[in-house]
Design an enzyme around this catalytic site. Structure first.
Site, short mmCIF file in Angstrom:
data_model
loop_
_atom_site.label_atom_id
_atom_site.label_comp_id
_atom_site.label_asym_id
_atom_site.label_seq_id
_atom_site.Cartn_x
_atom_site.Cartn_y
_atom_site.Cartn_z
N THR A 80 0.96 -1.11 0.10
CA THR A 80 -0.06 -0.09 -0.05
C THR A 80 0.92 1.29 0.00
O THR A 80 0.55 2.28 -0.70
CB THR A 80 -0.98 -0.21 1.15
OG1 THR A 80 -1.72 -1.15 1.08
CG2 THR A 80 -1.83 1.36 1.45
N ASP A 125 1.03 -6.67 -4.22
CA ASP A 125 0.26 -6.51 -3.09
C ASP A 125 0.38 -7.75 -2.30
O ASP A 125 0.54 -8.77 -2.71
CB ASP A 125 -1.41 -6.60 -3.68
CG ASP A 125 -2.25 -6.41 -2.81
OD1 ASP A 125 -2.34 -6.91 -1.52
OD2 ASP A 125 -3.25 -5.72 -2.87
N SER A 126 0.81 -7.26 -1.21
CA SER A 126 1.46 -8.37 -0.19
C SER A 126 0.39 -9.41 -0.03
O SER A 126 0.55 -10.77 0.49
CB SER A 126 1.87 -7.80 1.15
OG SER A 126 0.83 -7.32 1.79
N THR A 143 0.87 -4.26 4.02
CA THR A 143 0.76 -4.86 5.43
C THR A 143 -0.28 -6.25 5.81
O THR A 143 -0.15 -6.73 6.98
CB THR A 143 -0.40 -3.79 6.33
OG1 THR A 143 -1.69 -3.62 5.56
CG2 THR A 143 0.32 -2.53 6.41
N ASP A 144 -0.75 -6.74 4.69
CA ASP A 144 -1.50 -7.89 4.86
C ASP A 144 -0.65 -9.11 5.49
O ASP A 144 -1.00 -9.79 6.21
CB ASP A 144 -2.22 -8.19 3.51
CG ASP A 144 -3.54 -7.66 3.38
OD1 ASP A 144 -4.09 -6.87 4.33
OD2 ASP A 144 -3.93 -7.58 2.41
N GLN A 171 -4.49 -21.23 19.43
CA GLN A 171 -5.17 -20.28 18.70
C GLN A 171 -5.83 -19.19 19.39
O GLN A 171 -6.34 -18.20 18.56
CB GLN A 171 -6.59 -21.20 17.82
CG GLN A 171 -7.49 -21.50 18.85
CD GLN A 171 -8.83 -22.44 18.07
OE1 GLN A 171 -9.79 -22.07 18.11
NE2 GLN A 171 -8.16 -23.65 17.55
#
Length: 330
Positions: free
Chosen positions: A15, A60-61, A94-95, A266
């Site tokens: 981004t 785009d990550s 950031t993803d 988790q």
């Protein structure tokens, strides 16, 4: 703590450098000129001498793959060993930023320079963007002094590469370190097979959260797909459906067939302690190795680095259980 004098800025997309297209925001080249113009307009920003390298293809990550981790590793090692850079600032979406920070932490073990990853929630040039604050903050830290190793810088915070997770999808303080229980034995030394000089190969890995209703045949289908390692996200302190004999048998057979089975909690602030409950002990007895309080990002990156180095399952299990770079010990 050592100030960086000769910095490589490795731009991978994300981004921070995106521009608007008819299809929406997309990675764009030419970020070197934009960074140069920004620093000229803001002489108050501390920055080492730098050069920028664009790592093709810009991503785009959300499209990040193991091959891209390996390409980043290769570019960083070349920049340090061949080109004489004493620090690397990696610009990333950031993803999957926390995943890459964790993976690179294990791929660059022993590298005697700092590597800092950063990005932004809004593109540079967008009104009220966090891009330049994150970038100038990271540059300032590297110019003033930083420890070697892999770090993630975001929203004014410098985070350990193996401890950070993305917790928010819209706020500027998107990344944080969850206070997971941390204990474990630190490795006394690292073998050459885990050193940053060791090239890695892709690894077939899977992550599966346990959930009520998980069937043995579902798990068998995943394990029979050719994976080399499975990261099982257990309940709480490492429990699961321990009264399901068929499911436990599937896990045992997979381990006997050479699949590395690892377990984390988790729960965002959880840790695997198999012996707390009988349900955890039964899972452990199928061949699961505990990831303690490791994050999903760290555990996945560590499995990739260990198995990708060509270690046997037994060797990989032994190193997985030891702390290599702060991922499981305080």
């Amino acid at each position: 703590m050592r100030a960086v004098k000769n910095l490589l800025v490795l731009y991978t997309g994300g981004t921070i450098g995106m521009l608007q297209t008819p299809q929406g925001l997309a990675p764009a080249s030419g970020f070197e000129a934009r960074l140069h113009d920004y620093l000229l307009a803001h002489p108050e920003v501390q920055a080492p001498d730098w050069r920028l390298l664009e790592l093709e293809p810009l991503l785009d990550s959300a499209n990040m793959q193991q091959a891209n981790w390996l390409a980043m590793r290769d570019a960083i090692v070349k920049a340090v060993v061949e080109d004489g850079h004493d620090g690397v600032l990696l610009l990333h979406g950031t993803d999957t930023l926390a995943y890459s920070a964790a993976a690179l932490s294990f791929l660059l073990l022993g590298l005697n320079v700092p590597v800092v990853l950063t990005g932004s929630m809004l593109p540079a040039g967008t009104p009220n963007s966090d891009a330049w604050d994150n970038l100038s903050g990271a540059l300032g830290i590297m110019a003033s002094g930083i420890e070697r190793g892999v770090h993630l810088f975001f929203n004014g915070a410098l985070l350990q590469g193996t401890r950070a997770s993305k917790l928010r999808s819209e706020a500027f303080d998107a990344f944080a370190v969850q206070p997971r229980h941390r204990e474990g034995v630190c490795a006394d030394s690292l073998p050459a097979t885990l050193d940053y000089r060791q090239r890695r190969t892709p690894v077939r890995l899977a992550v599966l959260p346990l959930f009520p209703g998980l069937q043995a045949e579902q798990l068998r289908g995943l394990l029979n797909s050719g994976i080399q390692g499975l990261l099982l996200e257990c309940y709480g302190s490492g429990t699961g459906p321990s009264d399901d004999a068929a499911l436990l048998q599937v896990l045992s057979e997979a381990r006997q067939q050479g699949v590395l089975l690892a377990a984390i909690s988790q729960c965002p602030q959880g840790s695997v302690l198999f012996d707390t409950y009988a349900a955890g002990s039964r899972l452990r007895d199928t061949g699961l190795v505990s990831g303690g309080g490791m994050t999903r990002e760290a555990a996945l990156g560590k499995l990739f680095a260990l198995l990708g180095a060509g270690l046997s399952v037994d060797e990989a299990e032994r190193w997985f259980a030891l702390d290599l770079c702060g991922e499981r010990a305080a």
